[in-house]
Design a protein around this motif. Structure first.
Motif, mmCIF file in Angstrom:
data_model
loop_
_atom_site.group_PDB
_atom_site.id
_atom_site.type_symbol
_atom_site.label_atom_id
_atom_site.label_comp_id
_atom_site.label_asym_id
_atom_site.label_seq_id
_atom_site.Cartn_x
_atom_site.Cartn_y
_atom_site.Cartn_z
ATOM 1 N N ILE A 123 -10.438 2.026 25.708
ATOM 2 C CA ILE A 123 -11.466 2.025 26.749
ATOM 3 C C ILE A 123 -11.698 3.456 27.200
ATOM 4 O O ILE A 123 -10.798 4.100 27.758
ATOM 5 C CB ILE A 123 -11.058 1.158 27.959
ATOM 6 C CG1 ILE A 123 -10.717 -0.260 27.534
ATOM 7 C CG2 ILE A 123 -12.181 1.142 29.007
ATOM 8 C CD1 ILE A 123 -10.189 -1.127 28.668
ATOM 9 N N GLU A 124 -12.882 3.955 26.943
ATOM 10 C CA GLU A 124 -13.273 5.310 27.358
ATOM 11 C C GLU A 124 -12.226 6.349 26.940
ATOM 12 O O GLU A 124 -11.819 7.209 27.728
ATOM 13 C CB GLU A 124 -13.508 5.347 28.874
ATOM 14 C CG GLU A 124 -14.633 4.422 29.325
ATOM 15 C CD GLU A 124 -14.830 4.408 30.828
ATOM 16 O OE1 GLU A 124 -14.268 5.293 31.502
ATOM 17 O OE2 GLU A 124 -15.555 3.525 31.317
ATOM 18 N N TRP A 147 -13.583 1.763 35.327
ATOM 19 C CA TRP A 147 -14.095 1.601 33.963
ATOM 20 C C TRP A 147 -15.440 0.901 33.991
ATOM 21 O O TRP A 147 -15.656 -0.037 34.769
ATOM 22 C CB TRP A 147 -13.121 0.799 33.107
ATOM 23 C CG TRP A 147 -11.813 1.503 32.895
ATOM 24 C CD1 TRP A 147 -11.628 2.781 32.470
ATOM 25 C CD2 TRP A 147 -10.525 0.949 33.141
ATOM 26 N NE1 TRP A 147 -10.289 3.079 32.420
ATOM 27 C CE2 TRP A 147 -9.581 1.970 32.822
ATOM 28 C CE3 TRP A 147 -10.053 -0.272 33.578
ATOM 29 C CZ2 TRP A 147 -8.217 1.789 32.927
ATOM 30 C CZ3 TRP A 147 -8.693 -0.476 33.686
ATOM 31 C CH2 TRP A 147 -7.784 0.553 33.374
ATOM 32 N N LYS A 148 -16.323 1.328 33.119
ATOM 33 C CA LYS A 148 -17.627 0.705 33.039
ATOM 34 C C LYS A 148 -17.534 -0.593 32.237
ATOM 35 O O LYS A 148 -16.887 -0.624 31.187
ATOM 36 C CB LYS A 148 -18.632 1.651 32.375
ATOM 37 C CG LYS A 148 -18.918 2.912 33.182
ATOM 38 C CD LYS A 148 -19.910 3.808 32.461
ATOM 39 C CE LYS A 148 -20.191 5.077 33.263
ATOM 40 N NZ LYS A 148 -21.138 5.984 32.544
ATOM 41 N N PRO A 149 -18.182 -1.672 32.701
ATOM 42 C CA PRO A 149 -18.175 -2.923 31.932
ATOM 43 C C PRO A 149 -18.788 -2.699 30.557
ATOM 44 O O PRO A 149 -19.693 -1.873 30.379
ATOM 45 C CB PRO A 149 -19.045 -3.863 32.774
ATOM 46 C CG PRO A 149 -19.069 -3.256 34.141
ATOM 47 C CD PRO A 149 -18.952 -1.779 33.945
ATOM 48 N N GLY A 150 -18.288 -3.417 29.575
ATOM 49 C CA GLY A 150 -18.798 -3.301 28.212
ATOM 50 C C GLY A 150 -18.209 -4.399 27.348
ATOM 51 O O GLY A 150 -17.544 -5.317 27.858
ATOM 52 N N PRO A 151 -18.405 -4.320 26.040
ATOM 53 C CA PRO A 151 -17.866 -5.355 25.133
ATOM 54 C C PRO A 151 -16.360 -5.501 25.229
ATOM 55 O O PRO A 151 -15.816 -6.561 24.891
ATOM 56 C CB PRO A 151 -18.295 -4.844 23.745
ATOM 57 C CG PRO A 151 -19.486 -3.971 24.004
ATOM 58 C CD PRO A 151 -19.225 -3.330 25.335
#
Length: 263
Positions: A209-210, A190-194
């Protein structure tokens, strides 16, 4: 903890006594995760230019000669920079910094860009000194300085009696917090994000998430670990009586490192 057990400290800073154990008081603190360092008191010391140039915050217990004489050396190494030097201390330290600076001639001030921000902690007052204004002491909106914009490192202080004046003791520390296991996050795909911040702040429920709805409690087990706080306490020049002693115990309680001048 039984007698055979010892506490393992995950060090988050390195230290140096500026003048050794028997010289003037000066403690250099270099956090491992910050691009700058802290100095607590600045007596006559031999830290070297590299460490002084890295130092952006000076915590002063008081301004007796042996705690303040090294200010000039610290200022000197920064003169060619555009840095802001932050000084924290007891009442009157703004005037003391002003007179330190004005012990020198500044007819070439137009070629200097170094700035100073001074905070008197009790009562709270803030000052700035800029070269464009010939380093006049200008009072500004009072506020506690932020020593780490990410709000990981912070500080507390205690005002202690030292003869007829006050000497400030300091606790520079990180709080207990949940941290992200970067390797586990990378392996998750998973890409880092808020959403990462939300997982750190919430203990239950679900999060998207996504395009996938995932259980927060399971994500916390997979991606987070608990990091206990880390604390360095510095105490010097305090009368040993009941009131001071109670303040010192409260400030130092649970510290990973205690630097205390004592006879």
């Amino acid at each position: 903890m039984n007698k055979s057990e010892t506490k393992t400290v995950a060090e988050r800073a390195t230290f140096a006594l500026g003048a050794g154990a028997t010289g003037d008081p000066s403690l250099y603190i270099e956090p491992l995760n910050l691009p700058y360092s802290f100095l607590v008191d600045c007596g006559n010391q031999h830290l070297g230019h590299a460490r002084l140039l890295r130092t952006r915050f000076l915590f002063l217990s008081h301004t007796h000669l042996d705690h303040f004489i090294g200010f000039d050396s610290w200022m000197r190494v920064h003169l060619g920079s555009t840095n802001t030097l932050n000084i924290l201390g007891p009442q009157g330290v703004g005037e003391h910094v002003f007179h330190k600076i004005h012990g020198y001639v500044w007819n070439l001030a137009e070629t200097v860009y170094l700035k100073f921000h001074v905070t008197e902690l009790e009562p709270l007052r803030s000052f700035e000194l800029h070269p464009q204004e010939k380093y006049q002491l200008k009072e500004v909106e009072p506020q506690l300085p932020v020593i780490d914009p990410r709000q990981e490192w912070t500080f507390r202080f205690a005002s202690l009696q030292h003869l007829s004046i006050r000497s400030f003791a300091y606790r520079i520390f990180t709080r207990d917090q949940w941290r992200v296991n970067e390797e586990a996050l990378q392996n998750s795909g998973w890409k880092p994000g808020p959403w990462v911040k939300e997982v750190k702040e919430r203990e239950s429920g679900t999060i998207l998430i996504e395009g996938q709805e995932l259980d927060i409690s399971e994500l916390r087990k997979q991606l987070l670990y608990f990091a206990p706080g880390y604390a360095i306490t510095y105490i010097t020049d305090a009368v040993f009586h009941e009131e001071n002693f109670g303040k010192m115990i409260d400030l130092a309680d649970g510290s990973d490192h205690l630097f205390c001048e004592s006879s």
